[in-house]
Design a protein around this motif. Sequence first.
Motif, PDB file in Angstrom:
ATOM      1  N   GLN A 276       0.806  -1.223   0.000  1.00  0.00           N
ATOM      2  CA  GLN A 276       0.000   0.000   0.000  1.00  0.00           C
ATOM      3  C   GLN A 276       0.842   1.278   0.000  1.00  0.00           C
ATOM      4  N   HIS A 277       2.112   1.177   0.332  1.00  0.00           N
ATOM      5  CA  HIS A 277       3.015   2.340   0.374  1.00  0.00           C
ATOM      6  C   HIS A 277       2.540   3.416   1.362  1.00  0.00           C
ATOM      7  N   VAL A 278       1.847   2.978   2.412  1.00  0.00           N
ATOM      8  CA  VAL A 278       1.404   3.911   3.452  1.00  0.00           C
ATOM      9  C   VAL A 278       2.563   4.272   4.379  1.00  0.00           C
ATOM     10  N   ALA A 307      -0.543   8.955   2.544  1.00  0.00           N
ATOM     11  CA  ALA A 307      -1.407   8.937   3.729  1.00  0.00           C
ATOM     12  C   ALA A 307      -0.956   9.989   4.734  1.00  0.00           C
ATOM     13  N   THR A 308      -1.896  10.460   5.516  1.00  0.00           N
ATOM     14  CA  THR A 308      -1.558  11.300   6.664  1.00  0.00           C
ATOM     15  C   THR A 308      -1.150  10.393   7.815  1.00  0.00           C
ATOM     16  N   ALA A 313      -2.002   5.497  11.051  1.00  0.00           N
ATOM     17  CA  ALA A 313      -2.273   4.864  12.344  1.00  0.00           C
ATOM     18  C   ALA A 313      -3.498   3.962  12.260  1.00  0.00           C
ATOM     19  N   GLU A 314      -4.517   4.411  11.566  1.00  0.00           N
ATOM     20  CA  GLU A 314      -5.720   3.585  11.417  1.00  0.00           C
ATOM     21  C   GLU A 314      -5.417   2.338  10.585  1.00  0.00           C
ATOM     22  N   ALA A 315      -4.598   2.490   9.559  1.00  0.00           N
ATOM     23  CA  ALA A 315      -4.229   1.333   8.738  1.00  0.00           C
ATOM     24  C   ALA A 315      -3.440   0.317   9.562  1.00  0.00           C
ATOM     25  N   VAL A 316      -2.544   0.805  10.418  1.00  0.00           N
ATOM     26  CA  VAL A 316      -1.791  -0.093  11.301  1.00  0.00           C
ATOM     27  C   VAL A 316      -2.737  -0.821  12.241  1.00  0.00           C
ATOM     28  N   TYR A 317      -3.658  -0.073  12.843  1.00  0.00           N
ATOM     29  CA  TYR A 317      -4.559  -0.727  13.797  1.00  0.00           C
ATOM     30  C   TYR A 317      -5.447  -1.766  13.110  1.00  0.00           C
ATOM     31  N   GLN A 318      -5.861  -1.501  11.892  1.00  0.00           N
ATOM     32  CA  GLN A 318      -6.696  -2.468  11.191  1.00  0.00           C
ATOM     33  C   GLN A 318      -5.954  -3.781  10.969  1.00  0.00           C
ATOM     34  N   GLN A 319      -4.654  -3.698  10.697  1.00  0.00           N
ATOM     35  CA  GLN A 319      -3.846  -4.914  10.567  1.00  0.00           C
ATOM     36  C   GLN A 319      -3.766  -5.661  11.894  1.00  0.00           C
TER      37      GLN A 319
END
Length: 410
Positions: A276-278, A307-308, A313-319
């Motif tokens: 995703q390159h986030v 990403a901001t 942070a939300e993407a990390v938490y979803q993982q």
Amino acid sequence: MSVYLRQQHGTSLAAVQLWYHVGTSHEPAGHTNLSHLLEHLIFEGSSKLAAGDYSRVVARLGGRANASTRLDATAYEISLPVSRLPVALEIMADAMHSATFDAPDLARAAKAIVDERRLKLDTQPAQQALDHHHALAHGNSPYAAPSFGNAADLGSLDLQQLRTWYRTWYRPSNATLVVVGDIDLATLRGPVDKYFSPLISGPVTDCPAPRHDDALQARTHTVSLPGLAHGLFMSFNVPGCATAPDETTTAALELIGELLGQGASSWLYSELVRDQHVLTGVRVNYDPLVRGDTLLTVAAYVNTTHATPEQAAEAVYQQIDQLRSLTLPSSELQHLKLGMLARRLFTLEDPASQAERIGSVAAAGQPASLVDSEAARLVAIDASTLQQVANTYLGRERLTITFLRPGAQA
């Protein structure tokens, strides 16, 4: 004094480490830096050695001396030829009961810490941000103290306070000696008895284990500093080996850290960096070898073109949240365990690394046998246990997020 010997044949060097069970988490408010100052002062001489001779004698014997101040311990380490082991024990025992330091020594030690602080903290915005993060994540725990203590305390500590700290904590009953090398127990017992048995022991002050606040809730803040890159720290309040309900919990948390952030095949790297390159980089840290509650921490740099920090942070938490609802396939879990065990076996080839592991276990108040049972505990973890531990400890109410942003230059 507890003494542990780990025989390692085929090596000419011995690792000798003396662990005092006192570190930064034992320091009262307004007296930070006591342990770190004393660590430096121990090298300023004793009844048998002049200032600086501690390290010089070891070097002349073909060895190396070092020391480190940690959350729960102050460790003195010597690596030298096995045949010179009695000398190392004599030096350490003498420093335990007859260290000699005065006002000029204190001034030099304080300056050394100021220089160390400038190098490792003042010029490192990421480390400064991590200190702010730990303060919020740990709450009222002693582990919330800055990594180099409070600068103001350093200048206010006097010789009497240092000598009291020395007399209180530097005694056999508050120490663990670890030796790793090609030596047998009978050979080690002689010099240990000779140099340490005559020393006065006595009771040690009881210090409660650092615990997190009873009522946990999500915490978020932003740190902006010159030179800081866009990124984030995300920490969950979790138990360490001394506060976990059982050994399975810490083993599962270690595997979770491995799964999420160890190497290019980890979940966070493969999904958020490569696909995703986030993120541009990520790592996960969990060290259960402490005497209190601790943190499982994700540290990541954000790719702001995609990403901001908030979105990252939300993407990390979803993982992470997937672990709470997903049963990990047995093949993936097995691969995870093998990689973790292989890396640990590799590091334990080094005598100093083995000694450090045993000393860390002892400083956490755990039996040394914990080191030898680690592999079995990891192997025994199944997917349902991993999921249960994730559900218990990786909820948002246990999560502290620090957003990192570059600040304007002064």
